[in-house]
Design a protein around this motif. Structure first.
Motif, short mmCIF file in Angstrom:
data_model
loop_
_atom_site.label_atom_id
_atom_site.label_comp_id
_atom_site.label_asym_id
_atom_site.label_seq_id
_atom_site.Cartn_x
_atom_site.Cartn_y
_atom_site.Cartn_z
N ALA A 1 29.17 40.29 41.48
CA ALA A 1 28.89 39.78 40.70
C ALA A 1 27.31 40.35 40.67
CB ALA A 1 28.53 38.48 41.21
N VAL A 2 26.52 41.08 41.24
CA VAL A 2 25.78 41.54 41.67
C VAL A 2 25.83 42.89 41.80
CG1 VAL A 2 23.36 42.11 43.48
CG2 VAL A 2 24.70 39.96 42.99
N THR A 3 26.67 44.02 42.06
CA THR A 3 26.13 45.44 42.38
C THR A 3 27.15 46.30 41.04
OG1 THR A 3 26.52 45.23 44.91
CG2 THR A 3 27.05 47.69 43.87
N PHE A 4 28.08 45.66 40.42
CA PHE A 4 29.15 45.88 39.62
C PHE A 4 29.13 44.91 38.36
CE2 PHE A 4 31.22 47.59 43.49
CZ PHE A 4 31.99 48.86 42.75
N ARG A 5 28.37 43.71 38.33
CA ARG A 5 27.52 43.15 37.18
C ARG A 5 28.87 42.61 36.22
NH1 ARG A 5 21.56 42.84 36.38
NH2 ARG A 5 20.62 44.76 37.73
N SER A 6 29.47 42.23 37.35
CA SER A 6 30.83 41.15 36.96
C SER A 6 30.46 39.93 37.05
CB SER A 6 31.96 42.29 36.18
OG SER A 6 31.77 43.47 35.93
N ALA A 7 30.02 38.88 36.42
CA ALA A 7 30.03 37.68 37.56
C ALA A 7 30.93 36.76 37.06
CB ALA A 7 28.61 36.77 37.01
N ALA A 8 31.42 37.44 36.25
CA ALA A 8 33.06 35.95 35.76
C ALA A 8 34.14 36.21 36.82
CB ALA A 8 33.06 36.29 33.94
N PRO A 9 34.21 37.09 37.07
CA PRO A 9 36.02 37.65 37.53
C PRO A 9 34.79 38.00 39.24
CG PRO A 9 35.35 39.58 36.49
CD PRO A 9 34.05 38.70 36.08
N ALA A 10 34.03 37.41 39.93
CA ALA A 10 33.34 36.78 40.41
C ALA A 10 33.97 35.05 41.27
CB ALA A 10 32.50 36.99 40.68
N GLY A 11 33.69 34.40 39.83
CA GLY A 11 34.84 32.60 40.79
C GLY A 11 36.11 33.30 41.33
N LEU A 12 36.69 34.23 40.87
CA LEU A 12 38.17 34.37 41.52
C LEU A 12 38.21 33.92 42.96
CD1 LEU A 12 40.32 36.87 38.86
CD2 LEU A 12 39.95 34.04 39.38
N PRO A 13 37.60 35.14 44.39
CA PRO A 13 37.53 34.78 44.90
C PRO A 13 37.10 33.65 45.11
CG PRO A 13 36.38 36.33 44.30
CD PRO A 13 36.87 36.41 43.57
N LEU A 14 35.23 32.59 45.12
CA LEU A 14 35.98 31.80 44.97
C LEU A 14 36.33 31.16 44.89
CD1 LEU A 14 31.70 31.74 43.27
CD2 LEU A 14 31.95 31.99 45.74
#
Length: 805
Positions: free
Chosen positions: A137-150
């Motif tokens: 979400a922060v380093t690679f600026r892709s917040a939407a896929p970060a929902g998968l580990p959550l």
């Protein structure tokens, strides 16, 4: 607050909100506070690395390295180098805790006590998910896929819990994810302005763009779709995951049972954990014991009884707990004319074996054990109170060896009405084939005892069943019908099916879970391992009580009262243990006695095996696992340091002493100039190949703000380079290494702290490694394939890296 800082804070909050789903699985919330602190440090390191700025991959590597140091500091401080650094012993300690945590998870049911192993698993898991979310979400600026580990964190927790307050944890996790998406959207707006194509420029234009009526941009539409998909999966995924009912033959623990007569217990379905332990590649020892019993093969160590069948599983009813009496009450239904011998057994549990129920020979008459234990009268079990487990327990048990005759079992009267009603209950979902098969197998039986023996023999030898621990069927009504059809399974299937069929015949039945007698050691003690885990049916006969049967082929021992010839000379008086050899077990559990005739003829029973030492032996973490963990730690440590190591090696090679010929002197001069050029590049002064050595030296002096000493050193080396390149007979130069060191010291003296740190840990000139690899790839491509495109790719890569240098 900047947009990236806001995004990092949102990622931190989203991870903690999703981690709340783990709260029902573990006792207490102190671990969550600790995870929050460690996660905050990890996020802070990421923020600092991005501010330097470091490359994205190195930012993630720095966070991973700091995370390893933090976990070492918290969980393996006594084994770390200088109390902080994760050396080999610390890595081994972390590996041992993870193994112990896996065993604890397999031992306890939710909420599990916060052992060191479980604490490392939950805290480390939250930090690992936090690292992935922060990186995406922060380093690679892709917040939407970060929902998968959550989603993974929430779904695993929800699937393992018993469903209590599941919606609360889902809403918290979903809120954290939406907060992350909103933070990213605000960050994008702050950088690009309107990113929604087709939005009106009127007052309501931006709102129209957000609502989608103006036609949202592709990134926003993609983010919304991923968000909806992730939330949808989060709703459905827990339904497909099994509930965390138990671990290795464990239970839900003592509940709130404190004080005399207070508290309840509710045990669980042991299918999954028992099957996992039967399939272990190594039969790791969980306990050893010594007993003065005449025939050790009859000494089953019983943990609990499953007496309730609801159609989906066998489980133990909720029972009241009392204090452990000095002498346990007389077993229910046992008459005075049955042959009984009292024996003594001393048991020592391994420290790697932790579960709430105390393994006991059945029926126990007296238990001497330290710790906080409670007694459940109906099942005659001892249950740990307030976190008490079997880990390292040493205790002495007096138990009764009940040996009824076939005539006594056949002449058993009607059981009490209340007991009969409770232990013959069957769910309406039980297929008719179960009762039909039971009636067919026991056709012609004169009494309940003959029916029970026929059922046992049909499963063990006459029905064509195969013992297979890899079968994945469950324990419910449909699973029993499937087992009767396919005739493949292990002890759980045999015992559950026989108990259900006995109930259809009106015989009170339940299923006991525990361990078979184990294997004799050379010193007379008996070792019990993970693969001795077992389940067997107990049927009730008035005048005898609960009686063991053994329907599982090639497991345990067939009870003497179910064989054609029943011993009649069993002593009835109590035998006290003595210090001489007569108190030790006199025989090994015999494969010939416990194995059905058909398998014995085929040679499928195998010989009994002896173990070595008498004390519980925990082999610990396998050597292969330790080596893999150490290798992974070395890689994690070496990756961020590889640019520094390469740069140091290159500097030493360039400035080292060479040969004495003129050609060697020229090579040393050019190498020293190359070193000065790269040192300046590392400190932010990119090389310019269009300049002559003299002009390049002047540029380094000007941009690097060098003092007189360093400036003179640069010009001396530049003059030597011009001699090598243009003079007919170059004069060899002296003091090249000293001049290069003076230039480096001058550049460091005028550079800022961040520049010096980056020049040391992440030197820009290390990109030459990439160039070298690209050049070699080009040479290989031209040699073997004749492709010229690789050369253009190398040149393009060189231009790009120089632009960003």
């Amino acid at each position: 607050m900047s947009g990236r800082a806001r995004l990092a804070l949102s990622a931190y909050a989203a991870t903690l909100l999703a981690a709340g789903a783990l709260i029902p699985l573990v006792e207490g919330v102190g671990w969550l506070v600790q995870a929050a602190v460690l996660l905050g440090v990890q996020s802070g390191v990421g923020a600092l690395a991005r501010r330097v700025p470091l490359a994205r991959t190195l930012t993630v590597a720095a966070q991973a390295l700091v995370t390893l140091v933090l976990l070492t500091l918290v969980f393996a401080r006594d084994h770390a180098l200088l109390g902080v650094l994760p050396g080999p012993q610390a890595v081994m300690r972390l590996g041992e805790l993870l193994v112990a945590g896996g065993e604890d998870v397999g031992t306890f049911s939710a909420p599990a006590p916060l052992t060191d192993g479980i604490k490392l698993m939950v805290v480390g898991g939250v930090i690992l998910i936090g690292l992935v979310v922060d990186a995406m979400a922060v380093t690679f600026r892709s917040a939407a896929p970060a929902g998968l580990p959550l989603l993974a964190l929430y779904s695993v927790a929800a699937g393992l819990s018993d469903g209590g307050a599941g919606w609360v944890w889902f809403l918290l996790a979903a809120s954290g994810y939406l907060l992350l998406l909103l933070a990213e959207g605000r960050d994008r707006l702050s950088q690009w302005g309107r990113v929604f194509g087709g939005a009106s420029r009127t007052k309501g234009g931006l709102a129209d763009g957000l609502s989608g009526t103006g036609g949202g941009s592709s990134p926003v539409r993609t983010g919304r779709r991923i968000g909806v998909l992730a939330l949808g999966i989060a709703l459905v995924a827990p339904l497909a995951l099994p509930a965390l009912d138990s671990g290795l033959l464990g239970g839900n623990g003592p509940g709130n049972g404190k004080g005399s007569g207070g508290g309840t217990i509710s045990a669980v379905n042991p299918l999954v954990s028992l099957q996992n332990n039967l399939n272990q590649p190594e039969n790791r020892e969980v306990m050893t014991y010594r007993s003065n019993i005449e025939n050790p093969q009859n000494l089953y160590l019983r943990i609990l009884a499953l007496d309730e069948f609801n159609g989906s599983e066998w489980r133990s009813s909720t029972r009241r707990l009392t204090d452990v009496p000095d002498r346990l009450p007389q077993p229910a239904g046992l008459g005075g004319d049955v042959s009984v011998t009292e024996v003594r057994t001393n048991i020592s549990a391994s420290r790697s074996y932790q579960q709430t129920y105390l393994p006991l020979p059945y029926p126990a008459s007296e238990v001497r054990v330290g710790g906080r234990w409670r007694f459940e009268p109906e099942g005659r079990t001892l249950v740990g109170d307030d976190g008490q487990t079997t880990r390292g327990a040493q205790y002495e048990v007096g138990s009764l060896v009940v040996e009824p005759t076939a005539q006594q079992l056949a002449a058993a009267g009607s059981p009490p009405e209340e007991l009969f009603r409770e232990y013959t209950q069957l769910p309406g979902s039980l297929p008719e084939v179960v009762a039909e098969t039971a009636a067919q197998v026991t056709e012609g039986s004169a009494n309940a005892y003959e029916q029970a023996v026929k059922l046992q023999d049909w499963f063990a030898s006459e029905g064509g069943f195969t013992y297979d621990t890899t079968v994945t069927s469950g324990t419910g009504s449909s699973a029993i019908a499937r087992f009767l059809r396919d005739k493949e399974g292990f002890c759980v299937h045999f015992s559950f099916s026989m108990a259900a069929m006995a109930r259809t015949l009106g015989i009170p039945a339940r299923v006991a879970v525990g361990f078979t007698p184990g294997t004799m050691k050379s010193n007379g003690a008996i070792s019990v391992g993970l693969r001795d885990a077992h389940a067997w049916p107990e049927l009730y006969f008035e005048g005898v009580g609960w009686t063991r049967f053994e329907p599982t082929p090639s497991r345990g021992s067939t009870p003497s009262w179910t064989r054609p010839e029943v011993p009649t000379d069993t002593p009835s008086d109590a035998a006290e243990p003595s210090a001489d050899t007569s108190t030790e077990p006199s025989a090994l559990p015999s494969a010939d006695d416990s194995c059905p005739p058909q398998l014995r003829q085929e040679g499928g029973c195998g010989p009994s095996q002896e173990a070595g030492a008498a004390a519980p032996t925990d082999r610990g973490t396998p050597l292969g696992t330790v080596l893999l963990v150490i290798l992974a730690a070395v890689l994690v440590l070496a990756l961020p340091l590889s640019p520094l190591l390469w740069r140091t090696r290159t500097r030493n090679r360039r400035l080292g002493s060479g040969g004495r010929t003129p050609a060697d002197a020229a090579a040393r001069t050019l190498a020293a100039w190359q070193e000065i050029t790269d040192t300046a590049w590392d400190h932010g002064i990119a090389p310019d190949d269009s300049l002559t050595p003299r002009k390049a030296a002047a540029r380094i002096v000007r941009l690097g703000r060098l003092d007189t000493t360093a400036a003179e050193a640069v010009h001396r080396i530049a003059g030597s380079v011009e001699q090598v390149l243009y003079a007919p007979e170059p004069r060899p130069a002296d003091g090249l290494a000293e001049d290069a060191a003076a230039v480096g010291a001058g550049l460091r003296a005028t550079a800022g702290r961040g520049t010096r740190l980056r020049a040391t840990l992440l030197p820009r000139s290390s990109v030459r490694v990439v160039w070298a690899v690209a050049d070699r790839r080009t040479a290989l491509a031209e040699r073997w394939a004749g492709r010229a495109g690789a050369g253009r790719w190398t040149a393009r890569l060189r231009r790009l890296t120089r632009q960003h240098g």
